[in-house]
Design a protein around this motif. Structure first.
Motif, PDB file in Angstrom:
ATOM      1  N   ALA A   1       6.600   5.623 -12.143  1.00  0.00           N
ATOM      2  CA  ALA A   1       5.819   5.875 -13.355  1.00  0.00           C
ATOM      3  C   ALA A   1       4.488   6.541 -13.009  1.00  0.00           C
ATOM      4  O   ALA A   1       4.042   7.472 -13.701  1.00  0.00           O
ATOM      5  CB  ALA A   1       5.582   4.563 -14.107  1.00  0.00           C
ATOM      6  N   ALA A   2       3.855   6.079 -11.932  1.00  0.00           N
ATOM      7  CA  ALA A   2       2.576   6.658 -11.522  1.00  0.00           C
ATOM      8  C   ALA A   2       2.738   8.102 -11.072  1.00  0.00           C
ATOM      9  O   ALA A   2       1.905   8.966 -11.370  1.00  0.00           O
ATOM     10  CB  ALA A   2       1.956   5.822 -10.406  1.00  0.00           C
TER      11      ALA A   2
ATOM     12  N   VAL B   1       0.696  11.179 -12.673  1.00  0.00           N
ATOM     13  CA  VAL B   1      -0.172  12.065 -11.893  1.00  0.00           C
ATOM     14  C   VAL B   1       0.279  13.517 -12.038  1.00  0.00           C
ATOM     15  O   VAL B   1      -0.539  14.431 -12.193  1.00  0.00           O
ATOM     16  CB  VAL B   1      -0.197  11.643 -10.409  1.00  0.00           C
ATOM     17  N   TRP B   2       1.588  13.741 -11.996  1.00  0.00           N
ATOM     18  CA  TRP B   2       2.105  15.106 -12.145  1.00  0.00           C
ATOM     19  C   TRP B   2       1.781  15.661 -13.532  1.00  0.00           C
ATOM     20  O   TRP B   2       1.393  16.822 -13.678  1.00  0.00           O
ATOM     21  CB  TRP B   2       3.605  15.123 -11.898  1.00  0.00           C
ATOM     22  N   ALA B   3       1.934  14.825 -14.568  1.00  0.00           N
ATOM     23  CA  ALA B   3       1.659  15.271 -15.937  1.00  0.00           C
ATOM     24  C   ALA B   3       0.195  15.654 -16.127  1.00  0.00           C
ATOM     25  O   ALA B   3      -0.127  16.466 -17.006  1.00  0.00           O
ATOM     26  CB  ALA B   3       2.055  14.177 -16.925  1.00  0.00           C
ATOM     27  N   LEU B   4      -0.682  15.086 -15.309  1.00  0.00           N
ATOM     28  CA  LEU B   4      -2.118  15.357 -15.415  1.00  0.00           C
ATOM     29  C   LEU B   4      -2.582  16.494 -14.495  1.00  0.00           C
ATOM     30  O   LEU B   4      -3.782  16.707 -14.339  1.00  0.00           O
ATOM     31  CB  LEU B   4      -2.911  14.086 -15.069  1.00  0.00           C
TER      32      LEU B   4
ATOM     33  N   ALA C   1       0.832  -1.209   0.000  1.00  0.00           N
ATOM     34  CA  ALA C   1       0.000   0.000   0.000  1.00  0.00           C
ATOM     35  C   ALA C   1       0.860   1.249   0.000  1.00  0.00           C
ATOM     36  O   ALA C   1       0.593   2.216  -0.732  1.00  0.00           O
ATOM     37  CB  ALA C   1      -0.923  -0.006   1.213  1.00  0.00           C
ATOM     38  N   HIS C   2       1.901   1.221   0.808  1.00  0.00           N
ATOM     39  CA  HIS C   2       2.708   2.422   0.995  1.00  0.00           C
ATOM     40  C   HIS C   2       3.585   2.716  -0.224  1.00  0.00           C
ATOM     41  O   HIS C   2       3.768   3.883  -0.590  1.00  0.00           O
ATOM     42  CB  HIS C   2       3.569   2.260   2.246  1.00  0.00           C
ATOM     43  N   ILE C   3       4.120   1.662  -0.864  1.00  0.00           N
ATOM     44  CA  ILE C   3       4.933   1.874  -2.057  1.00  0.00           C
ATOM     45  C   ILE C   3       4.045   2.099  -3.275  1.00  0.00           C
ATOM     46  O   ILE C   3       4.202   3.074  -4.015  1.00  0.00           O
ATOM     47  CB  ILE C   3       5.840   0.658  -2.323  1.00  0.00           C
ATOM     48  N   GLY C   4       3.104   1.195  -3.493  1.00  0.00           N
ATOM     49  CA  GLY C   4       2.311   1.233  -4.716  1.00  0.00           C
ATOM     50  C   GLY C   4       1.456   2.473  -4.874  1.00  0.00           C
ATOM     51  O   GLY C   4       1.255   2.963  -5.992  1.00  0.00           O
ATOM     52  N   HIS C   5       0.953   2.996  -3.762  1.00  0.00           N
ATOM     53  CA  HIS C   5       0.064   4.162  -3.815  1.00  0.00           C
ATOM     54  C   HIS C   5       0.695   5.388  -3.178  1.00  0.00           C
ATOM     55  O   HIS C   5       0.891   6.422  -3.812  1.00  0.00           O
ATOM     56  CB  HIS C   5      -1.254   3.830  -3.119  1.00  0.00           C
ATOM     57  N   ASP C   6       1.070   5.274  -1.899  1.00  0.00           N
ATOM     58  CA  ASP C   6       1.500   6.453  -1.147  1.00  0.00           C
ATOM     59  C   ASP C   6       2.781   7.078  -1.676  1.00  0.00           C
ATOM     60  O   ASP C   6       2.920   8.299  -1.699  1.00  0.00           O
ATOM     61  CB  ASP C   6       1.698   6.097   0.329  1.00  0.00           C
ATOM     62  N   LEU C   7       3.739   6.243  -2.087  1.00  0.00           N
ATOM     63  CA  LEU C   7       5.012   6.795  -2.543  1.00  0.00           C
ATOM     64  C   LEU C   7       4.817   7.626  -3.807  1.00  0.00           C
ATOM     65  O   LEU C   7       5.408   8.708  -3.946  1.00  0.00           O
ATOM     66  CB  LEU C   7       6.022   5.675  -2.780  1.00  0.00           C
ATOM     67  N   ALA C   8       3.992   7.141  -4.709  1.00  0.00           N
ATOM     68  CA  ALA C   8       3.731   7.895  -5.940  1.00  0.00           C
ATOM     69  C   ALA C   8       3.136   9.265  -5.630  1.00  0.00           C
ATOM     70  O   ALA C   8       3.583  10.293  -6.150  1.00  0.00           O
ATOM     71  CB  ALA C   8       2.795   7.098  -6.851  1.00  0.00           C
ATOM     72  N   LEU C   9       2.119   9.284  -4.759  1.00  0.00           N
ATOM     73  CA  LEU C   9       1.470  10.558  -4.452  1.00  0.00           C
ATOM     74  C   LEU C   9       2.326  11.427  -3.548  1.00  0.00           C
ATOM     75  O   LEU C   9       2.215  12.658  -3.580  1.00  0.00           O
ATOM     76  CB  LEU C   9       0.099  10.305  -3.828  1.00  0.00           C
ATOM     77  N   ALA C  10       3.208  10.812  -2.760  1.00  0.00           N
ATOM     78  CA  ALA C  10       4.133  11.608  -1.937  1.00  0.00           C
ATOM     79  C   ALA C  10       5.123  12.377  -2.811  1.00  0.00           C
ATOM     80  O   ALA C  10       5.524  13.491  -2.466  1.00  0.00           O
ATOM     81  CB  ALA C  10       4.889  10.708  -0.964  1.00  0.00           C
TER      82      ALA C  10
ATOM     83  N   ARG D   1       8.156  -0.401  -6.822  1.00  0.00           N
ATOM     84  CA  ARG D   1       8.866   0.873  -6.814  1.00  0.00           C
ATOM     85  C   ARG D   1       8.911   1.479  -8.213  1.00  0.00           C
ATOM     86  O   ARG D   1       8.672   2.674  -8.389  1.00  0.00           O
ATOM     87  CB  ARG D   1      10.283   0.681  -6.274  1.00  0.00           C
ATOM     88  N   ASP D   2       9.187   0.655  -9.218  1.00  0.00           N
ATOM     89  CA  ASP D   2       9.198   1.154 -10.594  1.00  0.00           C
ATOM     90  C   ASP D   2       7.817   1.685 -10.985  1.00  0.00           C
ATOM     91  O   ASP D   2       7.697   2.728 -11.639  1.00  0.00           O
ATOM     92  CB  ASP D   2       9.616   0.042 -11.561  1.00  0.00           C
ATOM     93  N   GLY D   3       6.790   0.961 -10.576  1.00  0.00           N
ATOM     94  CA  GLY D   3       5.424   1.397 -10.880  1.00  0.00           C
ATOM     95  C   GLY D   3       5.078   2.696 -10.184  1.00  0.00           C
ATOM     96  O   GLY D   3       4.376   3.549 -10.740  1.00  0.00           O
TER      97      GLY D   3
END
Length: 240
Positions: free
Chosen positions: A198-199, A203-206, A121-130, A193-195
């Motif tokens: 990319a995420a 998210v930033w591009a959008l 949960a923390h890597i797949g979702h939270d790290l991307a949004l962090a 982590r790679d995902g």
């Protein structure tokens, strides 16, 4: 990402990651050790302490840009702690965290499963949004945080290895642990982590297309939650 989730402040705390470390220690103090959230919290507390030490070392610890490292570390931890606070108040946490909170007391879910479901949960979702949160905080592009992202990822990879060593059943239980071995072998922190990177870039591009950004973040949350639910599949009890 919902508009309320976008972090534009407050400024990075001068005391670094100490405030989030204090909150994690408070979580540890109030939960029984066998609680699934407590299992993940112990793991995450140890990696955040290692990150704090590395930040204090500066370039020698792999973090050459202290403000960027602190911003990413704090924004990363805040997403987990916000989920903990939401569950404690009876509010549904993000979908990526729901399986861990729902199964935290299940007698047929192993500590190793709790730990990896939290890491997922923390890597797949939270790290991307962090990463995105930190870009808003620092007024920078994701590329400016790539070195810090990679260093955090290195700490997490070493953590996963230790988790497996400490929580994986011993050789005498390998036969009955086959379902657990199969289940956990299907998940990789490196791929997660790679995902996440990319995420974060997507998210930033959008950011100028808020409806598409929100839809992307929602689907990311749901898909990571689905993986977490599979990682927490109840398994037969070990004999004896």
């Amino acid at each position: 990402m919902a508009q309320s989730e976008r972090i534009t402040g407050p400024h990075i705390p001068a005391q670094g990651v100490d405030p989030v470390l204090a909150r994690m220690r408070a979580v540890a103090a109030r939960l029984p050790p066998q609680d699934g959230v407590a299992v993940f919290n112990r793991i995450y507390l140890s990696v955040t302490e290692a990150m704090d030490h590395a930040i204090d070392q500066g370039a020698r610890g792999g973090f050459g840009d202290r403000p960027a490292a602190v911003a990413l570390g704090v924004r990363f931890a805040e997403r987990y702690l916000t989920a903990v606070d939401a569950a404690a108040c009876g509010v549904r946490p993000p979908a990526c965290w729901r399986p861990l909170f729902q199964f935290r007391s299940h007698p047929q879910v192993r500590p190793l499963q709790f730990a990896l479901a939290g890491i997922n949960a923390h890597i797949g979702h939270d790290l991307a949004l962090a990463v995105v949160d930190s870009c808003h905080t620092l007024s920078c592009e994701p590329a400016a945080l790539e070195d810090e992202f990679d260093r955090v990822g290195d700490l997490l990879v070493s953590l996963e290895e230790r988790v497996r060593e400490e929580l994986m059943p011993g050789p005498d239980l390998l036969q009955v642990a086959d379902p657990l071995t199969h289940l956990l072998g299907s998940w990789s922190l490196e791929r997660a982590r790679d995902g996440a990177w990319a995420a974060a870039r997507a998210v930033w591009a959008l950011r100028d297309l808020p409806s598409l950004q929100a839809e992307f973040a929602q689907r990311l949350d749901a898909s990571v939650g689905l993986v977490g639910r599979m990682l927490l599949t109840p398994l037969p009890a070990f004999p004896g």
